[in-house]
Design an enzyme around this catalytic site. Structure first.
Site, PDB file in Angstrom:
ATOM      1  N   GLU A 245     -12.560   2.630  -3.984  1.00 41.11           N
ATOM      2  CA  GLU A 245     -11.947   1.861  -2.814  1.00 41.11           C
ATOM      3  C   GLU A 245     -10.605   2.348  -2.280  1.00 41.11           C
ATOM      4  OE1 GLU A 245     -10.554  -2.669  -1.809  1.00 41.11           O
ATOM      5  OE2 GLU A 245     -11.466  -2.145  -3.579  1.00 41.11           O
ATOM      6  N   ARG A 246      -9.731   2.818  -3.355  1.00 41.33           N
ATOM      7  CA  ARG A 246      -8.060   3.122  -2.896  1.00 41.33           C
ATOM      8  C   ARG A 246      -8.158   4.438  -2.523  1.00 41.33           C
ATOM      9  NH1 ARG A 246      -5.752  -0.328  -7.989  1.00 41.33           N
ATOM     10  NH2 ARG A 246      -5.872  -2.428  -6.874  1.00 41.33           N
TER      11      ARG A 246
END
Length: 382
Positions: A245-246
């Protein structure tokens, strides 16, 4: 030869994504922003064009492409100034689909992933709560086992794809007797389940066409087979997926900054002031030089992080640096670009104004800048 072939395929895919965005999204984007949501049919179109869940294996309907192909979709959305839609797609393709792929049972994978690839099923993940914010250990939504079912009660907020979602992965407390994150599980709730209700589509500062909702769960009964990743193992699943996600958020931040710079370069070449184009003024030239350097440095770093993620060697501190650095850079660059537009930059019809308001949330979701700093500091001081 193999590397050249891979790059050629990647460029071909990028060209296809670019064409789709320019023909099917950009002409309608301003209207969707005003309406506060994209049409549900767009998800089907994205699926037909092969833009959803592209690195899901072929066995589940995906193209089985590499992670870099999925990031091309995020990059092209960012470059086109369609960051709100890009974030919605990222939640669906890069978060929810991979939670199911990596933590789901064979039955769950076969039931949901093919439909997510086609856009028939839109995914959301419900972690954030009104009273907990970024503190996942403060989750109060409860799932109580009752025979072969779980009964869910609670509420969530700021849920991307909340209006369109056909399935939502819900983080709930399944063991109230243990502290912190130890008693949290993930459960799959399908739309239409009795007791599951969508709240209002939240009116945000930016990212208007990305539907963001409150969700309510009142005595929602789901079978025990809807558990994702094991009883009381939810926090571990969440932690395992945060890297993807990051690094995705960092990738889109760089692309959005790059797109804003391109708009600004075109503008200062055409805009006349003090007897000539703005591009002739030293302040304009120096600001552009600073912002281009800022963007390029972060672009190189996040490219390294994507490579390491694909290899399985990306550490938590590095991806936290990427998320922190790239989103903060996006804010600086877009702010500087808007300044060069002068008063016109503050007018909504100019895309740079949308880039400005859309950029602000990047430092909040996916882990705030402050949380990223805490993670990095722990690594530095270990």
């Amino acid at each position: 030869m193999g590397v050249e072939s891979d790059q050629a395929e990647l460029q071909l895919f990028r060209d296809n994504v670019h064409r789709f965005i320019q023909s099917q999204i950009v002409p309608h984007y301003e209207r969707w922003e005003k309406e506060g949501i994209v049409p549900r049919e767009l998800w089907r179109q994205l699926g037909e064009a092969g833009l959803l869940c592209v690195d899901v294996p072929e066995a589940f309907g995906g193209a089985g492409a590499s992670f870099e192909f999925s990031m091309v979709v995020a990059q092209e959305m960012g470059l086109a100034g369609c960051g709100a839609l890009g974030a919605s797609l990222m939640v669906h393709s890069d978060i929810v689909a991979h939670y199911i792929l990596n933590a789901g049972t064979d039955e769950q994978k076969n039931a949901y992933l093919p439909k997510m690839v086609t856009g028939e099923c839109v995914g959301a993940i419900a972690m954030t709560e009104p009273g907990a914010g970024s503190d996942l250990q403060g989750i109060r939504t409860r799932a109580r086992q009752l025979g072969d079912h779980y009964v869910i009660n609670g509420s969530k907020t700021f849920i991307t794809n909340g209006q369109h979602c056909d399935l939502v992965i819900v983080a709930a407390r399944t063991n109230p007797d243990v502290a912190g994150a130890k008693g949290i599980s993930l459960l799959i709730v399908e739309s239409g389940t009795q007791g599951f209700e969508r709240g209002r589509n939240l009116d945000k500062v930016g990212c208007h066409c990305a539907d963001t909702s409150e969700l309510f769960f009142q005595n929602v009964h789901i079978p025990t087979t809807a558990m994702l990743g094991g009883l009381n193992q939810g926090f571990m699943v969440l932690m395992n997926e945060l890297q993807r996600e990051r690094v995705s958020l960092a990738t889109m931040a760089v692309a959005a900054a790059e797109g804003a710079l391109a708009l600004t370069v075109d503008y200062v070449k055409e805009r006349k002031a003090f007897g000539g184009p703005l591009a002739q003024l030293q302040n304009t030239r120096f600001k552009l030089a600073e912002m281009q350097t800022d963007m390029r440095v972060h672009k190189a770093f996040v490219s390294e992080c994507r490579k390491r993620f694909a290899e399985g060697t990306l550490d938590v501190a590095s991806v936290s640096m990427a998320k922190l650095g790239c989103t903060e850079m996006q804010g600086r660059v877009v702010d500087g670009c808007l300044q060069l537009f002068g008063g016109y930059g503050y007018i909504s019809e100019y895309p740079i104004s949308r880039a400005y308001v859309d950029a602000r949330v990047q430092r909040i979701y996916g882990g705030t800048s402050e949380i990223m700093k805490e993670i990095i500091a722990r690594d530095v001081l270990k």
